[in-house]
Design a protein around this motif. Sequence first.
Motif, mmCIF file in Angstrom:
data_model
loop_
_atom_site.group_PDB
_atom_site.id
_atom_site.type_symbol
_atom_site.label_atom_id
_atom_site.label_comp_id
_atom_site.label_asym_id
_atom_site.label_seq_id
_atom_site.Cartn_x
_atom_site.Cartn_y
_atom_site.Cartn_z
ATOM 1 N N HIS A 1 4.106 8.686 22.393
ATOM 2 C CA HIS A 1 3.256 9.356 23.382
ATOM 3 C C HIS A 1 1.780 9.021 23.192
ATOM 4 N N HIS A 2 1.502 7.730 23.049
ATOM 5 C CA HIS A 2 0.124 7.292 22.827
ATOM 6 C C HIS A 2 -0.779 7.648 24.008
ATOM 7 N N THR A 3 -0.267 7.489 25.215
ATOM 8 C CA THR A 3 -1.099 7.732 26.394
ATOM 9 C C THR A 3 -1.572 9.183 26.440
ATOM 10 N N ARG A 4 -0.668 10.114 26.262
ATOM 11 C CA ARG A 4 -1.041 11.530 26.258
ATOM 12 C C ARG A 4 -2.031 11.812 25.135
ATOM 13 N N PHE A 5 -1.795 11.220 24.000
ATOM 14 C CA PHE A 5 -2.643 11.440 22.839
ATOM 15 C C PHE A 5 -4.083 11.011 23.125
ATOM 16 N N PHE A 6 -4.266 9.771 23.568
ATOM 17 C CA PHE A 6 -5.622 9.259 23.772
ATOM 18 C C PHE A 6 -6.287 9.862 25.011
ATOM 19 N N ALA A 7 -5.493 10.268 25.999
ATOM 20 C CA ALA A 7 -6.074 10.938 27.167
ATOM 21 C C ALA A 7 -6.644 12.295 26.768
ATOM 22 N N CYS A 8 -5.876 13.077 26.018
ATOM 23 C CA CYS A 8 -6.365 14.379 25.553
ATOM 24 C C CYS A 8 -7.555 14.210 24.615
ATOM 25 N N PHE A 9 -7.510 13.171 23.810
ATOM 26 C CA PHE A 9 -8.606 12.866 22.909
ATOM 27 C C PHE A 9 -9.897 12.657 23.699
ATOM 28 N N SER A 10 -9.790 11.925 24.797
ATOM 29 C CA SER A 10 -10.962 11.634 25.628
ATOM 30 C C SER A 10 -11.516 12.898 26.271
ATOM 31 N N VAL A 11 -10.621 13.766 26.751
ATOM 32 C CA VAL A 11 -11.071 15.032 27.334
ATOM 33 C C VAL A 11 -11.779 15.877 26.277
ATOM 34 N N ALA A 12 -11.270 15.838 25.060
ATOM 35 C CA ALA A 12 -11.902 16.593 23.982
ATOM 36 C C ALA A 12 -13.323 16.086 23.717
ATOM 37 N N ILE A 13 -13.509 14.779 23.761
ATOM 38 C CA ILE A 13 -14.850 14.232 23.557
ATOM 39 C C ILE A 13 -15.761 14.624 24.717
ATOM 40 N N MET A 14 -15.253 14.593 25.932
ATOM 41 C CA MET A 14 -16.044 15.011 27.083
ATOM 42 C C MET A 14 -16.519 16.451 26.919
ATOM 43 N N SER A 15 -15.614 17.328 26.514
ATOM 44 C CA SER A 15 -15.986 18.726 26.348
ATOM 45 C C SER A 15 -16.956 18.906 25.186
ATOM 46 N N THR A 16 -16.828 18.075 24.159
ATOM 47 C CA THR A 16 -17.775 18.134 23.046
ATOM 48 C C THR A 16 -19.171 17.758 23.510
ATOM 49 N N MET A 17 -19.266 16.752 24.372
ATOM 50 C CA MET A 17 -20.573 16.383 24.929
ATOM 51 C C MET A 17 -21.143 17.549 25.756
ATOM 52 N N GLY A 18 -20.262 18.250 26.470
ATOM 53 C CA GLY A 18 -20.709 19.405 27.244
ATOM 54 C C GLY A 18 -21.228 20.513 26.357
ATOM 55 N N VAL A 19 -20.546 20.759 25.238
ATOM 56 C CA VAL A 19 -21.015 21.760 24.277
ATOM 57 C C VAL A 19 -22.380 21.360 23.721
#
Length: 530
Positions: free
Chosen positions: A131-149
């Motif tokens: 499930h690499h795709t799900r893994f790296f997609a969620c990873f990217s969303v997490a980085i986006m939200s970190t930038m928002g924080v």
Amino acid sequence: MEMELGTFLTVETFLGLALVIPGAAAVGNLLLRRSPDLRDGMTFIAALLTFFSVVAVLGGLGTGSDAFGPDGLASGIGEDGQIRLIEVFPGLAIALHVEPLGLLFALIASGLWVVTHAYGVGYMRGNDEKHHTRFFACFSVAIMSTMGVAFAANMFTLFLFYEILTISTYPLVAHKGTPEAVSGSRTYLGVLLLTSICIQMPAIIWTWTTTGTLDFQPGGILDGHVTGWMVPLLLGLYAFGIGKAALMPFHRWLPAAMVAPTPVSALLHAVAVVKAGVFTMLKIGVYIFGIDLLARTGASEWLMWLAAWCILAASLVAMLQDNLKRRLAYSTVSQLSYITLGMALATSMGVVGGGLHIATHALGKITLFMCAGAIYVATHKTEISDMSGLGRAMPFTFGAFLIGALSIVGLPPLGGSWSKWLLIVGAADAGERLIIAVLLVSSILNVAYLLPLVGRGFFLKAHGPRTVPASPAGAGVSGNGGGLAPGTSGLREAPLLCWLPPAVTAAGCVILFFWAGTVRDFLLPLVTAG
């Protein structure tokens, strides 16, 4: 000051790109799910572009005294130092701004995303994860939200991205799908949502109804609006409501989350998630309460002693853990409390030391977690008692671990020595001699739970036969399926993408020692503006 970086490329543009690019990378992962190499290459480029966008924000502002105005915010961004995205209610908007602490946090998170994505590719492929795709997609969303924080201009915006970060990382913690992973992810999600919704949200509402604003303002917004017992009570709601700061007793989610793949532990639980917690803690102290109010009322004294207790207690628990990632998890609980302590001291150097510790601990701890993953990929070992003799077979991995560990300990010439020094200075400014003793004793405890692994790896012989699960071809450079037979000689390192990234971050621990003064000066507007 001229803010243009080009005809269309302004600081505001790059600030927006820092959020948009990781979000686009998440979509790109889903679209390219049938092309693994293209997908992973695209995500790596997105990580680079995100980091360059944050660097461009820094470059557009400059690093001199003109980078931030007298209010501590970036000069020339919006009419009031903010970029308003959506007006939710009159006076309450989803808005972004740039201030020193947030910019430092964004630089750390985006820079380490580059390193950790490369590591994640090596780990996921070398360990035959699915499930690499799900893994790296969620990873990217997490980085986006970190930038928002990092760039949130008010508590409402920060809370919104804080919750997105929690939800987007839940699938990463549960990634393996085993009963242990499901149980750990439920603890993770339950504790973080419970604290933020039931404790932090009432604190935010109280602040809004009392002051009429949630904007982050140097000097704070609560002075004159809350008095007496209300100040420590409101601080308590924030402190325990920021569950990602892992203050005891709301720390169980962090060890539980160690069931996640190591790249998740490395970035999200050594940098993004946990650092979002203590970053929020510092923002609350500086921009909501104000260190002058905390110092004058003594409202944060109880939090100072709680943080000191967490530093020592978590260190003692770490010494009892044989599982390497759990030991590192309890180490993180302890180290996060250094940053909470810096805010609770309510002194200038305490706050600056806490901000610097975000950077030094991030580099040191991500190195340790990536080394733990490299050991697992090469040997499938997770228990420290089983790692005798591995240092001679994996010198790059264990060498990087040693450097990261010594930075956590606070030994020169490594970055962690300066953040601990500034915290000691902050404690001295507050007249808290016992806190100085706590900081010194904690460094000895750091030695006790981190360095035995290095000593065992380099100076003890491998012992006993064992069975090693087969790894995919190429998991070890020798082609032995990643296993290390006792008594074998020669290098048996994990794949290049598993040992090179921690070597890079270990080098960063050394470099940060010589740049610590620059980071300190960069953070000074936190405590001099207003």
